[in-house]
Design an enzyme around this catalytic site. Sequence first.
Site, PDB file in Angstrom:
ATOM      1  N   TYR A  77       0.857  -1.116  -0.091  1.00  0.00           N
ATOM      2  CA  TYR A  77      -0.025  -0.112   0.020  1.00  0.00           C
ATOM      3  C   TYR A  77       0.830   1.285  -0.128  1.00  0.00           C
ATOM      4  O   TYR A  77       2.253   1.164  -0.080  1.00  0.00           O
ATOM      5  CB  TYR A  77      -0.735   0.066   1.265  1.00  0.00           C
ATOM      6  CG  TYR A  77      -2.059   1.086   0.981  1.00  0.00           C
ATOM      7  CD1 TYR A  77      -2.941   0.830  -0.125  1.00  0.00           C
ATOM      8  CD2 TYR A  77      -2.299   2.068   1.930  1.00  0.00           C
ATOM      9  CE1 TYR A  77      -4.030   1.993  -0.255  1.00  0.00           C
ATOM     10  CE2 TYR A  77      -3.276   2.894   1.868  1.00  0.00           C
ATOM     11  CZ  TYR A  77      -4.157   2.838   0.836  1.00  0.00           C
ATOM     12  OH  TYR A  77      -5.065   3.787   0.678  1.00  0.00           O
ATOM     13  N   ARG A 103      -7.044   3.237   2.659  1.00  0.00           N
ATOM     14  CA  ARG A 103      -7.680   1.947   2.586  1.00  0.00           C
ATOM     15  C   ARG A 103      -6.931   0.629   3.243  1.00  0.00           C
ATOM     16  O   ARG A 103      -7.104  -0.421   3.011  1.00  0.00           O
ATOM     17  CB  ARG A 103      -8.189   1.622   1.148  1.00  0.00           C
ATOM     18  CG  ARG A 103      -9.261   2.554   0.716  1.00  0.00           C
ATOM     19  CD  ARG A 103      -9.674   2.283  -0.708  1.00  0.00           C
ATOM     20  NE  ARG A 103     -10.605   3.000  -1.084  1.00  0.00           N
ATOM     21  CZ  ARG A 103     -11.852   2.735  -1.103  1.00  0.00           C
ATOM     22  NH1 ARG A 103     -12.306   1.686  -0.235  1.00  0.00           N
ATOM     23  NH2 ARG A 103     -12.991   3.591  -1.313  1.00  0.00           N
ATOM     24  N   TRP A 123     -13.404  13.726  -0.924  1.00  0.00           N
ATOM     25  CA  TRP A 123     -12.117  13.128  -1.319  1.00  0.00           C
ATOM     26  C   TRP A 123     -11.612  13.583  -2.417  1.00  0.00           C
ATOM     27  O   TRP A 123     -10.435  13.607  -2.680  1.00  0.00           O
ATOM     28  CB  TRP A 123     -12.383  11.408  -1.355  1.00  0.00           C
ATOM     29  CG  TRP A 123     -13.027  10.820  -0.037  1.00  0.00           C
ATOM     30  CD1 TRP A 123     -14.238  10.286   0.283  1.00  0.00           C
ATOM     31  CD2 TRP A 123     -12.167  10.588   1.121  1.00  0.00           C
ATOM     32  NE1 TRP A 123     -14.183   9.889   1.186  1.00  0.00           N
ATOM     33  CE2 TRP A 123     -13.023   9.942   2.097  1.00  0.00           C
ATOM     34  CE3 TRP A 123     -10.722  10.882   1.276  1.00  0.00           C
ATOM     35  CZ2 TRP A 123     -12.428   9.452   3.278  1.00  0.00           C
ATOM     36  CZ3 TRP A 123     -10.379  10.487   2.549  1.00  0.00           C
ATOM     37  CH2 TRP A 123     -11.010   9.947   3.370  1.00  0.00           C
TER      38      TRP A 123
END
Length: 198
Positions: free
Chosen positions: A8, A14, A104
Amino acid sequence: MPKYKLYYFPLKGRGEIIRLLFAYANVEYEDVRIPFDEWPTKKNDFPFKQLPVLDVDGKRYSQSHAIERFLAREFSLVGKNSSTLAKADEFGEAMQDVMMKLPWTEKDEETKERLMKQALTETIPPALEIIENNFTNGDYYAGELTFTDIGFASCADHLLSLDSSVLDGTPKLKALFERIWAIPSIASWVKKRPKTAM
């Protein structure tokens, strides 16, 4: 024991729910954080050209919710039956609806600030109240601890970083966040995890 490797970016985002699931289960994994400036040259190495990706003994899985459910099954966090799992999924999907109320993708900083304030004061609190009113199964939303309680706590952590009073109108959800954050293995991870803006 499988060998886990999580790919990530260097932020919570997330990937954090996945990290929290590993923390809860006290399962070791390699936390690979790919710098943003390196991503353009590495994205073609991943199945959907996006992150997070979980590597399990060389087999790669994409999509954050699919990874969460995979680990939930591995770590016995899906509940005792299909009814419990359905309630857990209900909670997770409801929280995704809440989080999508944040701006976002807004690029203009002035507009983003206005939309953020609107979300935190006008649209998110009523959505949280609806979840609160459906929280009727005791200490955990589905009646026992599931992966979506941990997912909720990750979402709440982000919301609280934006507005420390955001859970004040929902005492059951506030208590759930505090209950999850007090689990020793999760508390240990939160204390030592890298400090990131998001």
